[in-house]
Scaffold this active site. Structure first.
Site, PDB file in Angstrom:
ATOM      1  N   TYR A  81       6.489  -6.006 -18.733  1.00  0.00           N
ATOM      2  CA  TYR A  81       7.651  -6.149 -19.875  1.00  0.00           C
ATOM      3  C   TYR A  81       8.140  -7.313 -20.071  1.00  0.00           C
ATOM      4  CZ  TYR A  81      12.272  -5.824 -21.951  1.00  0.00           C
ATOM      5  OH  TYR A  81      13.393  -5.878 -22.613  1.00  0.00           O
ATOM      6  N   ALA A 119       5.653 -10.359 -20.488  1.00  0.00           N
ATOM      7  CA  ALA A 119       4.920 -10.377 -21.831  1.00  0.00           C
ATOM      8  C   ALA A 119       5.889 -10.719 -22.820  1.00  0.00           C
ATOM      9  CB  ALA A 119       4.538  -8.993 -22.364  1.00  0.00           C
ATOM     10  N   CYS A 120       7.147 -10.337 -22.840  1.00  0.00           N
ATOM     11  CA  CYS A 120       8.180 -10.834 -23.813  1.00  0.00           C
ATOM     12  C   CYS A 120       8.626 -12.073 -23.742  1.00  0.00           C
ATOM     13  CB  CYS A 120       9.463 -10.162 -23.652  1.00  0.00           C
ATOM     14  SG  CYS A 120       9.405  -8.128 -24.223  1.00  0.00           S
ATOM     15  N   ARG A 121       8.317 -12.628 -22.630  1.00  0.00           N
ATOM     16  CA  ARG A 121       8.703 -14.336 -22.483  1.00  0.00           C
ATOM     17  C   ARG A 121       7.514 -15.294 -23.250  1.00  0.00           C
ATOM     18  NH1 ARG A 121       8.319 -17.675 -16.457  1.00  0.00           N
ATOM     19  NH2 ARG A 121       8.123 -19.762 -17.547  1.00  0.00           N
ATOM     20  N   PHE A 154       8.071 -15.110 -27.004  1.00  0.00           N
ATOM     21  CA  PHE A 154       9.032 -15.917 -27.488  1.00  0.00           C
ATOM     22  C   PHE A 154       8.418 -17.376 -27.351  1.00  0.00           C
ATOM     23  CE2 PHE A 154      11.855 -12.377 -26.793  1.00  0.00           C
ATOM     24  CZ  PHE A 154      12.724 -12.487 -27.802  1.00  0.00           C
TER      25      PHE A 154
END
Length: 428
Positions: A389, A392-394, A397
């Site tokens: 998580y 993937a979020c990095r 952005f």
């Protein structure tokens, strides 16, 4: 098993939907392989159950299920920080939806038996249509259940990931080489400066988490600060932190829905990471409530993850089932419009997208360095979910799939005076 080996291999099926090739090495239990042999990253589909996960939940959900259950093995990256793999998958791997006839050929070749869905991992939340027993979407009971799913994992686990600041929102990096702790301090101070906090004022922090903003405002600015959170674990931790720092006379955190705050006439309100959980349809009542709790001339700082556009769409299946049930994102334009329609005057906004990528890199590094302790605290599958998580979020952005906006608004007095200087005073 026989049909998989003789009719179509798993690697052939994968390359059929990824015609540009794989950026990593892939192997499967049927002996097939694809992708560059010298890739440092290796993905191995180890079991038939893993194949069933992938076929019955195409997209990220099936892959995550197989990974969490151990049916999809990944080497060459640390499970606490699989950033290199996420960059490959999101930047270099391009899937094409097969035609109906091609999809039929693939499924027939792999075996019809794999279309029976295995039970999902225990870490997975119920699909949206089965959450009605918790109440209607964004009702008080269902919001409470959603917050519990994510934020009550373990305070100790969050200490490993977030670090000493215990802050689970985007930091603000004063310089590229600043530490995560320095950046989180700068974020709280930027919020305080934008709100123009002064000794003796009253601050309401909605969705206060572990009380970082509440304690910063009380400690650094002499403000009487009230924070509210729907997580009992957060409220307990924050209350103890307030006592440790000797801030009981100024700071308080309650286990409470923000809609149940009865006090009014606050000088300032901060909302840092709450709007994502409100629900877009609830924005009018959300902003109306906050406006009602401010005194004339009072300021609101709304800090939230956003889309790069204003078209509403749900979060992906992985985020909804494993991370933020019922979470919703929209663009900053919609948020500004809703705040204005509620009666706020919007005075300033800025996008901190790159700062969130840096923040997530810091959290991933923390998880990797405390991996053994984190696994001991929450278990290997849950720790793997978090590694996936955060990485993937990095990338999200970095790719401008998501942004982070701070919006500063004021409640005008009866003479339309914003109690605002001619030019901003908070600096960079």
């Amino acid at each position: 098993m026989t049909t998989v080996a003789t009719q179509i291999s798993i690697a052939q099926a994968l390359t059929a939907v990824a015609p540009e090739g794989l950026p990593f090495r892939f192997t499967a239990y049927d002996g097939s392989a694809a992708g560059p042999e010298d890739s440092p990253v290796h993905m191995h589909l180890a079991t038939e159950r893993g194949l069933s996960y992938v076929l019955t939940a195409p997209g990220d959900l099936g892959l995550v299920r197989a990974y969490v259950q151990g049916d999809l093995e990944i080497t060459g990256v640390h499970p606490g920080n699989p950033y290199a793999l996420m960059r490959m998958m999101l930047n270099q791997l391009h899937f094409e939806r097969p035609t109906p006839s091609e999809a039929l050929r693939i499924v027939r070749g792999l075996g019809w038996s794999h279309l029976k869905p295995p039970p999902p991992p225990p870490q997975e939340h119920l699909p949206k249509w089965r959450r009605t027993f918790e109440g209607l979407r964004h009702s008080r009971t269902r919001d409470k259940a959603a917050i519990h799913h994510h934020y009550d994992v373990s305070n100790t686990f969050y200490e490993y990931v977030l670090g000493p600041s215990m802050t689970y929102t985007c930091a603000v990096y004063p310089t590229a080489d600043a530490s995560l702790e320095e950046a989180q301090h700068e974020k709280y101070d930027l919020v305080a400066r934008k709100l123009d906090l002064r000794p003796g004022q009253r601050l309401l922090d909605v969705g206060c988490g572990w009380g970082g903003m509440v304690r910063h405002a009380a400690r650094e600015y002499g403000v009487r600060a009230l924070g509210v959170t729907l997580s009992s674990a957060q409220a307990e931790w924050a209350t103890e932190a307030i006592k440790r720092e000797g801030l009981e006379d100024l700071a308080e955190v309650r286990f409470l829905d923000y809609r149940d705050v009865s006090e009014r006439d606050f000088d300032a309100i901060s909302s840092i990471g709450l709007t994502e959980h409100i629900g877009v349809r609830n924005y009018p009542s959300y902003f109306a409530f906050l406006l009602d709790r401010l005194k004339p001339g009072g300021r609101l700082l709304n800090h939230t993850i956003t889309r790069p556009d204003n078209r509403f769409r749900s979060t992906g299946a992985f985020i909804d089932r494993y991370i933020f049930p019922d979470g919703e994102l929209i663009g900053s334009g919609r948020i500004i419009a809703e705040a204005q329609d509620a009666g706020f005057e919007v005075r300033h906004e800025e996008n901190l997208r790159e700062h969130y990528a840096l923040t997530l890199a810091g959290w991933s590094a923390n998880l990797e360095s405390h991996w053994d302790e984190a696994v001991a605290e929450v278990g290997y599958p849950t720790a793997k979910v978090w590694g996936l998580y955060l990485a993937a979020c990095r990338v999200g952005f970095e790719r401008n799939n998501t942004q982070l906006h701070q919006i500063l608004a004021v409640k005008l007095d009866n003479d339309a005076d914003a109690h605002f200087p001619l030019r901003p005073t908070w600096g960079s």
